[in-house]
Structures are given as C-alpha cells and as structure tokens.
Motif scaffolding. Structure first.
Motif, mmCIF file in Angstrom:
data_model
loop_
_atom_site.group_PDB
_atom_site.id
_atom_site.type_symbol
_atom_site.label_atom_id
_atom_site.label_comp_id
_atom_site.label_asym_id
_atom_site.label_seq_id
_atom_site.Cartn_x
_atom_site.Cartn_y
_atom_site.Cartn_z
ATOM 1 N N THR A 109 -7.863 -16.248 41.638
ATOM 2 C CA THR A 109 -7.825 -15.305 40.826
ATOM 3 C C THR A 109 -9.162 -14.259 40.864
ATOM 4 O O THR A 109 -9.001 -13.032 40.962
ATOM 5 C CB THR A 109 -7.991 -15.635 39.397
ATOM 6 N N SER B 280 0.743 -14.538 39.696
ATOM 7 C CA SER B 280 0.974 -15.304 38.286
ATOM 8 C C SER B 280 2.424 -15.570 38.365
ATOM 9 O O SER B 280 2.950 -16.102 37.843
ATOM 10 C CB SER B 280 0.555 -14.232 37.215
ATOM 11 N N GLN C 204 -4.873 -17.048 27.090
ATOM 12 C CA GLN C 204 -4.917 -15.621 27.642
ATOM 13 C C GLN C 204 -5.190 -14.318 26.638
ATOM 14 O O GLN C 204 -5.830 -13.173 27.247
ATOM 15 C CB GLN C 204 -3.466 -15.543 28.375
ATOM 16 N N ASN D 76 -10.011 -12.035 30.215
ATOM 17 C CA ASN D 76 -9.689 -11.013 31.435
ATOM 18 C C ASN D 76 -10.152 -9.583 31.170
ATOM 19 O O ASN D 76 -10.534 -8.914 32.318
ATOM 20 C CB ASN D 76 -8.253 -11.159 31.933
ATOM 21 N N ASN E 246 1.008 -19.728 29.514
ATOM 22 C CA ASN E 246 -0.230 -19.090 30.029
ATOM 23 C C ASN E 246 -0.009 -18.268 31.235
ATOM 24 O O ASN E 246 -0.841 -17.000 31.283
ATOM 25 C CB ASN E 246 -1.047 -20.260 30.699
ATOM 26 N N TRP E 247 0.763 -18.748 32.330
ATOM 27 C CA TRP E 247 0.752 -17.828 33.542
ATOM 28 C C TRP E 247 1.898 -16.471 33.227
ATOM 29 O O TRP E 247 1.445 -15.724 33.773
ATOM 30 C CB TRP E 247 1.351 -18.630 34.534
ATOM 31 N N TRP F 192 1.640 -14.845 30.410
ATOM 32 C CA TRP F 192 0.822 -14.003 29.822
ATOM 33 C C TRP F 192 -0.195 -13.362 30.808
ATOM 34 O O TRP F 192 -0.817 -12.226 30.723
ATOM 35 C CB TRP F 192 0.155 -14.416 28.500
ATOM 36 N N ASN F 193 -0.702 -14.301 31.617
ATOM 37 C CA ASN F 193 -1.675 -13.872 32.796
ATOM 38 C C ASN F 193 -1.189 -12.665 33.556
ATOM 39 O O ASN F 193 -1.753 -11.756 33.759
ATOM 40 C CB ASN F 193 -2.131 -15.113 33.677
#
Length: 550
Positions: free
Chosen positions: A32, A74, A290, A295, A419-420, A422-423
């Motif tokens: 990341t 992602s 997230q 981020n 999670n991924w 929305w990442n």
C-alpha cells in the motif's frame, strides 16, 4: 520458555506466531505504501503515465489512470479475501498462508518485469492483491484461534501494527531508492524488496503450530492438544490445567455443532445463532475502518506539510507513517487494558473532533499560511493517534474473535472483503473528489465516524477475557450489546473471575464446575490408534464432516 500474564503461563511460541503471521499485514502495508512513491518516480511516469508533460518534460498522470494503477491492488484483494476462506479451511491456516505468499511473489515479479505498458503493472498489482487479500482473511483468523485468550487482544492487534510498519518501511526504502534516479531501479527495487519479507512469512509459518481449533474440527485431537500445549509453553504430558480447560472448551464447541452440516456462504446470512447479525456487523465495522478517513491524510499529507514549510513529499509521508506506526503500540495496550467496546466508541468520537478541526481550519483559512498549516498538522497527528490506537487494530481483533467456528473463515472473508471494497473506492475516487471540494472532504469522514460511534455503542459486544467458545455463547445469550460488558458464562460471577479462573492447579480448585468433565483425558490417555480419547459423538461427527484429515 514461558512468561506469565496475570498468572497465566504463555509460551514464547505465542509471540512468534503473532509476529510471523503479522508479516501478512506487513505485506499489506508495504504494498500500500510503496505505490505512492512508485507513481512519483520520474522513470515510472516516463514509462507509464499518459498525461501532458510538465515543465520538465516528464509526463503527468491522468487522475483516473493513476487511480486504476493504484486501485488494482484493492480489486485483487477483494477477490483474494473471498478465495482465502475456502483455502484456509481446506489446507489449514499455515499452508494457506504459504500458498498465498507464493501468489504475492508472482504478482511482484509481473510488476518488476514491466517496461512500457501500464496495464502490466496493474495486472501485477491485481495478482499481488490476490495474495494480500487472502492473507488478510487468514492471518487474524489463525492468530485468534491459536494464541491464548489472556494475550489475544495484543497479539492479534500486531497485525495492524505490522500494516503500519510495512507502510513506514516502504517510505524509508522509497527515500533510499530515489537516489538511484534516473534508473528504473528506483521503482523496480522498491517493489522487489517485498519478496524477501514475504518469504519470511511463507517459510517461517511452517515452523509454528497449526490452529488447534482447525485440527480438532477435523478429528486430529492429539495434534490439537499438542498445539495448545505449545502456545502455553507446556509439555503435553504434564496435564497442564490451562491446556486441559481450553481443550475441553474446544471439544464443547464441536459438540454444539455436531448436528450441523458443513457451512456454506449462504449460512453466513442465516439468523440462527445470531450469524447474520455478526456477519453484517463485521461488514459494517470493516467498512467503517476505511471510512474513518485515515487514507485521506495520506492523500493530503503533502499539501498540508508544504504549507508548514516541508516541501519534500517523501519526508511528509515518512512523518505521517512514523506517527501511525508508533501510536499503534498504544493500541496493543488499550485493547488489552480497556477491552474492545470502549476504545471503538471513544475512538470514533475522538476522530470526529479532530476531523472537524482539520476540515474547518482548512476551509475557513488559507492552508498555505504557516499558522493554518501547523494547526492542520496538529489535527492530523491527533486524528492518527485516535485511529491507530482504536479502530485500526480493534476491527481486525473483532474479525478474529467474534464469529462462530463453523462459519468463522467465511464470515471473516466477507467482513474483510468490505474493507477492501471501500479501500478501492476511497483510493480511486478520493483524488477527483479532493480536487473538487478540497478540505471539506474531511467533514464527510467526520460524518462517517459519527455513524461509527453509533454502531460501536449499540451493536459491538465486549469480548475481553472470554474464550472464542464463550464469545459464541454470549452472542446467543440474548444480552444486548450495551450490556455485554457485564455478561459472564454460567458458573462465574464476573469477567475478572473468568480471567483468573484457571490459575489453580486444576479446574476444580476454582470452585467452577467443569462444563464437560467427561471429556477430560489425562495426557497419555490415548486410544489404540494413538489419538487422544474424545467422546464418540465428537469423533464421529468430525470425521464425517471433514471426510479427510488433510
């Protein structure tokens, strides 16, 4: 070798398990973090960027293409996390992680052998994401099923610690490899350095014991008992009371599920035994992690640090990464000391405050002035402190310990998938949104954290000091989440008594009735086939359910 936590013997193997398995989080963080440096290197932009050249003649990025290159990781992780559940159930937690490391390495090799086509880099990140995503489901699962409950909070939270460590190391390496400019080694070496870290996990995890719950569910009771003894630092022949109690609890869980068929994905959405409740809660909490806006600070870090006189984007990233990593150590203590509910509740409220300060000051004043920029930096640091000590490690701990054994791997995968997804959404859409509404974007995340506060307050259960089997019992007891802190298993008067119940030489010394005394076996009390004696119903059920011990 053994150390003690509140009188409970803990083997150093437990620490080794936490550290090695958390290398999966390191790979997550490293991959990341390094891409933000990679897309900034001149050689990488010359080869792959398609936008108009800047004043120095180097192509610039189209924001949507940049989002695709960054976001393909992602997309891969979203697929990988779904594949990770059946892989972890089929191969076992350890072998699944080793296979997933192999997939990660293949993705890295695809990236470093790219020359002129941006989509080859994107495909490589997709493949890398498959491995990282599957690991993100398997690692917290393995840690929570294996390490003793007295240290489960801190040791499972090391997964998040290693995510932040991976981000920090990638920033440090990025500063180092940029000295190799104008060579392509600036970005190729940075990406390739993920391979030796991945091999530490892929090879090292084979020297750790397998999940005792996975082994017991497949009828491998003697191996399950030895695994429990190893993480306690005990000899399997000693009749250790702590090992005996947990072994009994695991068998009780198997007994409770003996009439149930093998789980399917559909079972994760059935209301029986509050399975649907826990699935949806896991999905919401992972999405909420997230949407905290963490981020966002990495996207805007360069701009706010520039206003304070720090013009080097690599240095600004390093500062934010260091704050994130250091503060995560505080999360290990907080989750063990104050439980799970309160950190999530207060953490969400804390982040709302500092996001409003950050966005309000940036919107109402000139962010290029020194005073405004310093205020925003302070707000960013305090926000990261709240995130790193609560929602960052706390959500991974929830995923590791809150699901029933029968559907645990699949529910963990569905939650982590959220999670991924929305990442990717935040990584892909944040640049154009930020360019449009500027610092007002912080108010959006403040609103999301207000929702996180309500979810934690009304739906998150307190699981501190309970075994995984007792957690399942609590969810099915009918107690609402806001009263769960005072819930205790039958025969206990307080959580403190649950925590300390096994300090005596045997379980009867605590005054607590053994829940399944007929399941107790003395070490060495084995059947003719060499396996530990267990109730006939349990052995028959597990053998028919698994079909194989492989």
């Amino acid at each position: 070798m053994v150390f003690h936590v509140r009188g409970s013997p803990i083997g150093y193997t437990s620490v080794l398990i936490a550290v090695l398995a958390s290398m999966g989080g390191f790979l997550f963080g490293y991959d990341t973090g390094q891409i933000s440096n990679v897309v900034a290197f001149d050689d990488f932009k010359i080869r792959f960027a398609t936008g108009a050249p800047d004043a120095s003649g180097i192509p610039t990025w189209n924001v949507w293409l940049e989002g695709l290159v960054v976001g393909f990781l992602s997309i891969g992780t979203a697929i990988g996390v779904v594949l990770g559940a059946p892989l972890a159930d089929r191969l076992g937690r350890r072998w699944a992680m080793s296979v997933e490391v192999g997939i990660f390495v293949i993705g890295v090799l695809i990236q470093v052998t790219s020359f002129t086509e941006w989509y080859q880099v994107a495909i490589g990140r997709l493949v890398t994401g498959l491995g990282v995503g599957a690991l993100s489901a398997a690692v917290p699962l393995y840690q929570s099923e294996t390490v003793p409950r007295q240290v489960r909070g801190a040791l499972v939270a090391t997964y998040q610690l290693f995510i932040t460590f991976g981000i920090l190391i990638s920033y440090c390496f990025g500063i180092g490899t940029r000295t190799l400019a104008p060579s392509s080694a600036t970005w190729r070496l940075l990406i390739a350095l993920g391979i030796p870290f991945s091999l530490i996990l892929g090879i090292g995890i084979q020297f750790c014991p397998e999940s005792p719950r996975w082994l017991a569910k497949r009828g491998r009771f003697d191996e399950a008992y030895r695994s429990l003894a190893k993480v306690r630092g005990a000899d399997p022949g000693d009749g250790n009371a702590w090992v005996e109690q947990e072994y009994s609890d695991i068998l009780a869980g198997i007994e409770a599920e003996k009439h149930l068929p093998e789980s399917t994905w559909l079972d994760c959405f059935k209301p029986q035994r509050r399975t649907l409740y826990r699935t949806l809660l896991g999905i919401m909490l992972q999405a909420g992690q997230q949407l905290t806006g963490a981020n966002y600070f990495f996207y805007y870090g360069t701009q706010i640090f520039t206003g304070a006189g720090i013009s080097d984007s690599f240095v600004s990233q390093l500062i934010l990464g260091a704050v994130n990593f250091i503060c995560t150590f505080g999360g290990l203590y907080i989750l063990e000391r104050f439980g799970r509910r309160r950190p999530l509740i207060y953490g969400a409220a804390w982040m709302v405050v500092w996001l409003c300060v950050f966005a309000g000051v940036g919107t109402g004043g000139d962010p290029d002035t020194y005073g405004i920029a310093v205020t925003q930096i302070v707000a960013a640091v305090f926000f990261i402190m709240g995130y790193a000590t609560t929602w960052a490690p706390g959500i991974w701990l929830f995923v590791g310990e809150s699901f029933a054994m029968r559907t645990r791997a699949k529910q963990a995968s569905l939650a982590t998938l959220s999670n991924w997804v929305w990442n990717f959404a935040i990584g892909f859409f944040s640049p154009p949104i930020s360019n449009t509404i500027q610092f007002r974007y912080g108010f959006v995340f403040a609103g999301a954290n207000a929702l996180n506060f309500l979810v934690a307050l009304f739906f998150v259960y307190e699981t501190q000091n309970l075994t995984l089997e007792q957690i399942d019992e609590m969810y099915n007891s009918g107690v609402p989440a806001w009263k769960s802190t005072s819930w205790v298993p039958a025969g206990y008067e307080s959580r403190e008594q649950v925590k300390d119940a096994e300090k005596a030489e045997d379980t009867t010394a605590t005054g607590v009735e053994d829940p399944k005394p007929e399941w107790r076996t003395k070490p060495g009390d084995e059947a003719e086939d060499g396996k530990r004696k267990v109730p006939k119903t349990v052995a028959t059920t597990t053998e028919s359910a698994s079909g194989s011990s492989a």
